[in-house]
Write an enzyme that holds these catalytic residues in place. Structure first.
Site, PDB file in Angstrom:
ATOM      1  N   GLU A 158      -4.613  18.842 -38.327  1.00  0.00           N
ATOM      2  CA  GLU A 158      -4.811  20.095 -39.101  1.00  0.00           C
ATOM      3  C   GLU A 158      -3.505  20.565 -39.723  1.00  0.00           C
ATOM      4  O   GLU A 158      -3.269  21.770 -39.845  1.00  0.00           O
ATOM      5  CB  GLU A 158      -5.387  21.197 -38.215  1.00  0.00           C
ATOM      6  CG  GLU A 158      -6.824  21.015 -37.810  1.00  0.00           C
ATOM      7  CD  GLU A 158      -7.761  20.803 -38.980  1.00  0.00           C
ATOM      8  OE1 GLU A 158      -7.437  21.248 -40.097  1.00  0.00           O
ATOM      9  OE2 GLU A 158      -8.801  20.179 -38.764  1.00  0.00           O
TER      10      GLU A 158
HETATM   11  C1  LIG Z   1      -6.531  11.978 -33.325  1.00  0.00           C
HETATM   12  C2  LIG Z   1      -6.470  12.409 -34.748  1.00  0.00           C
HETATM   13  C3  LIG Z   1      -7.547  13.076 -35.306  1.00  0.00           C
HETATM   14  C4  LIG Z   1      -7.522  13.442 -36.649  1.00  0.00           C
HETATM   15  N1  LIG Z   1      -8.630  14.018 -37.224  1.00  0.00           N
HETATM   16  C5  LIG Z   1      -8.671  14.155 -38.568  1.00  0.00           C
HETATM   17  C6  LIG Z   1      -9.884  14.528 -39.232  1.00  0.00           C
HETATM   18  O1  LIG Z   1     -10.906  14.800 -38.590  1.00  0.00           O
HETATM   19  N2  LIG Z   1      -9.891  14.562 -40.586  1.00  0.00           N
HETATM   20  C7  LIG Z   1      -8.793  14.265 -41.338  1.00  0.00           C
HETATM   21  O2  LIG Z   1      -8.876  14.300 -42.542  1.00  0.00           O
HETATM   22  N3  LIG Z   1      -7.616  13.945 -40.740  1.00  0.00           N
HETATM   23  C8  LIG Z   1      -7.532  13.874 -39.381  1.00  0.00           C
HETATM   24  N4  LIG Z   1      -6.354  13.511 -38.778  1.00  0.00           N
HETATM   25  C9  LIG Z   1      -5.162  13.316 -39.592  1.00  0.00           C
HETATM   26  C10 LIG Z   1      -4.103  14.387 -39.373  1.00  0.00           C
HETATM   27  O3  LIG Z   1      -4.528  15.613 -39.898  1.00  0.00           O
HETATM   28  C11 LIG Z   1      -2.794  13.874 -39.985  1.00  0.00           C
HETATM   29  O4  LIG Z   1      -2.333  12.831 -39.139  1.00  0.00           O
HETATM   30  C12 LIG Z   1      -1.746  14.954 -40.126  1.00  0.00           C
HETATM   31  O5  LIG Z   1      -2.137  15.887 -41.084  1.00  0.00           O
HETATM   32  C13 LIG Z   1      -0.379  14.410 -40.516  1.00  0.00           C
HETATM   33  O6  LIG Z   1      -0.463  13.434 -41.529  1.00  0.00           O
HETATM   34  P1  LIG Z   1       0.252  12.024 -41.310  1.00  0.00           P
HETATM   35  O7  LIG Z   1      -0.147  11.511 -39.981  1.00  0.00           O
HETATM   36  O8  LIG Z   1      -0.027  11.163 -42.470  1.00  0.00           O
HETATM   37  O9  LIG Z   1       1.796  12.358 -41.258  1.00  0.00           O
HETATM   38  P2  LIG Z   1       2.785  12.456 -42.502  1.00  0.00           P
HETATM   39  O10 LIG Z   1       2.208  13.305 -43.571  1.00  0.00           O
HETATM   40  O11 LIG Z   1       3.216  11.090 -42.871  1.00  0.00           O
HETATM   41  O12 LIG Z   1       4.008  13.236 -41.861  1.00  0.00           O
HETATM   42  C14 LIG Z   1       4.989  12.608 -41.026  1.00  0.00           C
HETATM   43  C15 LIG Z   1       6.052  13.628 -40.629  1.00  0.00           C
HETATM   44  O13 LIG Z   1       6.706  14.136 -41.794  1.00  0.00           O
HETATM   45  C16 LIG Z   1       6.598  15.545 -41.865  1.00  0.00           C
HETATM   46  N5  LIG Z   1       6.393  15.926 -43.269  1.00  0.00           N
HETATM   47  C17 LIG Z   1       5.566  15.367 -44.165  1.00  0.00           C
HETATM   48  N6  LIG Z   1       5.648  16.004 -45.344  1.00  0.00           N
HETATM   49  C18 LIG Z   1       6.536  16.996 -45.192  1.00  0.00           C
HETATM   50  C19 LIG Z   1       7.033  18.017 -46.033  1.00  0.00           C
HETATM   51  N7  LIG Z   1       6.626  18.168 -47.295  1.00  0.00           N
HETATM   52  N8  LIG Z   1       7.963  18.862 -45.535  1.00  0.00           N
HETATM   53  C20 LIG Z   1       8.370  18.752 -44.247  1.00  0.00           C
HETATM   54  N9  LIG Z   1       7.931  17.807 -43.403  1.00  0.00           N
HETATM   55  C21 LIG Z   1       7.011  16.942 -43.860  1.00  0.00           C
HETATM   56  C22 LIG Z   1       5.403  15.904 -41.000  1.00  0.00           C
HETATM   57  O14 LIG Z   1       5.501  17.218 -40.487  1.00  0.00           O
HETATM   58  C23 LIG Z   1       5.486  14.852 -39.910  1.00  0.00           C
HETATM   59  O15 LIG Z   1       6.375  15.266 -38.914  1.00  0.00           O
HETATM   60  C24 LIG Z   1      -6.357  13.181 -37.419  1.00  0.00           C
HETATM   61  C25 LIG Z   1      -5.252  12.543 -36.843  1.00  0.00           C
HETATM   62  C26 LIG Z   1      -5.305  12.134 -35.536  1.00  0.00           C
HETATM   63  C27 LIG Z   1      -4.123  11.396 -34.969  1.00  0.00           C
END
Ligand SMILES: Cc1cc2nc3c(=O)[nH]c(=O)nc-3n(C[C@H](O)[C@H](O)[C@H](O)COP(=O)(O)OP(=O)(O)OC[C@H]3O[C@@H](n4cnc5c(N)ncnc54)[C@H](O)[C@@H]3O)c2cc1C
Length: 596
Positions: free
Chosen positions: A440
């Site tokens: 989220e």
């Molecule tokens: C168990 C699980 C359930 C999930 N359920 C859902 C679901 O039901 N539906 C759905 O759509 N998604 C779901 N997700 C996805 C989840 O919402 C994302 O993993 C999350 O939003 C982060 O995206 P990412 O993993 O690609 O990390 P990234 O976006 O790659 O981020 C990596 C790191 O960089 C930081 N970062 C990235 N951009 C910036 C910025 N502009 N400024 C500062 N810091 C930044 C982040 O804070 C993080 O620490 C789920 C994930 C998991 C693991």
């Protein structure tokens, strides 16, 4: 051992005694919600959570979900638990009566949600996402879609998901690639790959309603070109019953650190038939209805796990015999004293307790605003409530989940080496709590949302919803000697928050990296101040009750003692956060990237 007994008395305190002066109460829509009714809901809610969900928490973690022939199977007992849960209307407690829900206030619903998260956070995701999807459909979908989908979703026959994330696109939704092609009948063919979709497939409900973000052929690049589509797993026939298989398939499930009984699915949409929800290219706006609801819900996951971890740790600390009390032997009849006599163990238990009570108090405050946002008596009250909810949503999400993990980790520490062993049950809390800081929108993104969007919004109007009651409380109680130590602590932390806010506004305007560097500490500072205000109010209420001799001496004395611990031992963290903010971005951004 996973121990949990719903903290009903504390929940009643939050619901009926703490926030009576916040201007969000007394809503005519809830005139019939009496304390007796709330007590009945909490008591029955506790029964299903303690009796049905808790026994499945450990077994669900051990067994996990499985994917067989394209269908996900949840762990043993989950189907039956879902049936009991939906039959009892627990999934629809706060859902609109128009669609078959019970229409109870969020200020009651959030308390039951805490119990659900405390007893089985994996299970909580199935109703949680469904309720978020219902909110988005109710707010943005056509009347036809609402009629076709909402009654079944509210009845718990069908569930909902939220499909945003793609392999290359997490935080940055502008990178989203899933496409939607218009069809001649007014529907769309949705194609693309999504990952990490919670409850993307499961065997609990007869159909699954996916809310999918995708791009129309003429979509502008970036976040302004994203639309929202409703894509059912099974297309309903003319009578509304699920019949033909749509092109939405779970291709794999993730093997995760925690919440193993929640199916996290890779989803493939292949010309899946879907319908537009809301306006073309304005899908994020509609999805945010769901995401904001989910963010508060994820915060409650942190609180629920924190409470469960605390209760298990207290049980263990009273049972485990090691060493002797520093102030002299307490149990000469035993080979050693229980570890609860040791100051360091008590520090850990009180930290968990204070974080839980503090978060529950903030949650109660925000929940009342959620109710007023929907059912306020006039536009002014609804707008004020909406502003407060907007401001506090990232705080609830990030603060509660950070503290939930801290409490789970402290519980492991109280158990010593036994905490690291699976049989103890508390290591699961740590693994389950970790995800809430990520999904989220990560907690870092919540902090950016707070400083970048919520602070400046509406010329700072949102902020006034937090600052005004705090400054009024400090002023009104300045002469109250019994409250003096509390007011002193609150005032100091509040001044730090005011100073940090001005600093961020000034520096952030000049240099956005300054705001980015301050964001996480600022969110923590704001959370601590909101908590300090809630604790100060609870001391006032408790002192009045004790002075009036209304009984429950133990309960109110413990309230004051927990608050005292918070002010003495936890609130000083506000000063540290302020100093970190004051230091600015220099030491973060000047560091040479090559040196990492
Ligand atoms: C168990 C699980 C359930 C999930 N359920 C859902 C679901 O039901 N539906 C759905 O759509 N998604 C779901 N997700 C996805 C989840 O919402 C994302 O993993 C999350 O939003 C982060 O995206 P990412 O993993 O690609 O990390 P990234 O976006 O790659 O981020 C990596 C790191 O960089 C930081 N970062 C990235 N951009 C910036 C910025 N502009 N400024 C500062 N810091 C930044 C982040 O804070 C993080 O620490 C789920 C994930 C998991 C693991």
């Amino acid at each position: 051992m996973q121990i949990y007994s719903a903290p009903i008395r504390d929940m009643q305190f939050v619901a009926h005694e703490l926030h009576t002066d916040d201007g969000f109460g007394g809503l005519p829509a809830f005139a019939e919600i009496t304390p007796d009714l709330v007590e009945a809901v909490l008591t029955e809610g506790a029964k299903i959570c303690e009796g049905v969900l808790l026994p499945l928490n450990r077994s669900g973690d051990e067994e996990g979900c499985t994917l067989e022939n394209g269908a996900v199977r949840t762990p043993a007992g989950f189907i039956d638990a879902w049936r009991q849960f939906a039959d009892g209307g627990w999934n629809a407690l706060v859902l609109p009566t128009q669609w078959g829900g019970q229409g109870l206030p969020e200020s009651v619903g959030k308390l039951v949600e805490e119990m659900i998260c405390a007893t089985n956070v994996s299970f909580s995701l199935y109703p949680g996402l469904t309720n978020g999807a219902i909110a988005a459909i109710d707010a943005y979908a056509s009347e036809e879609l609402k009629q076709a989908y909402l009654p079944k979703m509210v009845a718990g026959e069908w569930s909902g998901t939220m499909c945003l994330t793609e392999p290359h696109c997490g935080t940055d939704l502008g990178l989203l690639r899933t496409r939607a092609e218009p069809l001649t009948d007014g529907s769309y063919a949705v194609s693309g790959a999504k990952i990490f979709i919670s409850a993307g497939d499961q065997d609990l409900t007869g159909n699954i309603v996916h809310l999918v973000l995708a791009r129309l052929p003429d979509a502008p690049k970036g976040v302004k070109g994203i639309s929202l589509f409703l894509v059912p797993k099974l297309l309903p026939d003319d009578a509304g019953n699920p019949s033909i298989r749509n092109g939405a398939t779970c291709t794999a499930i993730e093997h995760k650190m925690g919440i193993k009984a929640s199916a996290t699915c890779q989803m493939l949409f292949e010309d899946a038939k879907g319908w537009l929800v809301g306006q073309p290219h304005r899908g994020l706006e509609a999805m945010f209805t769901m995401m904001n609801a989910e963010r508060v819900g994820v915060g409650i996951q942190g609180l629920g796990i924190g409470e469960a971890a605390y209760q298990s740790a207290v049980w263990y600390a009273k049972d485990r015999l090691q060493g002797r009390s520093l102030s002299g032997v307490k149990h000469p009849d035993k080979p050693a004293d229980p570890i609860i006599v040791h100051p360091d163990v008590r520090r850990m238990l009180l930290t968990m307790r204070a974080w839980n009570e503090g978060c529950r108090a903030i949650a109660g405050w925000v929940a009342r605003a959620l109710d007023a946002e929907k059912h306020g008596v006039d536009a002014e009250q609804r707008a004020r409530a909406a502003g407060f909810v907007a401001l506090m949503t990232p705080v609830v999400k990030a603060l509660f989940t950070d503290l939930g993990l801290e409490s789970a980790s402290l519980a492991v520490q109280v158990y010593g080496g036994h905490g690291f062993i699976r049989e103890s049950g508390v290591e699961q809390y740590m693994r389950d709590a970790r995800i809430a800081m990520l999904y989220e929108g990560t907690n870092g993104i919540q902090a950016l949302d707070l400083v970048g969007r919520k602070l400046p919004a509406d010329m700072g109007r949102n902020l006034r919803g937090l600052f005004h009651p705090i400054s009024a409380f400090i002023e009104d109680n300045a002469g109250d000697e019994a409250l003096a130590p509390t007011i002193t602590g609150l005032k100091r932390a509040f001044e730090a928050l005011q100073g940090a806010t001005a600093m961020i506004a000034e520096r952030g305007l000049r240099d956005p990296e300054e705001a980015g560097a301050a964001a996480t500490d600022y969110l923590r500072l704001m959370g601590l101040v909101a908590m300090a205000y809630c604790f100060a109010k609870s001391v006032k209420v408790a002192q009045a009750q004790l002075a009036a001799g209304t009984g429950e001496v133990g309960f109110y004395t413990a309230k004051i003692a927990t608050a005292r611990f918070f002010f003495d031992r936890l609130l000083p963290q506000a000063t540290a956060a302020f100093l970190a903010i004051k230091a600015g971005k220099a030491s973060i951004m000047a560091f040479d990237e090559a040196a990492f």
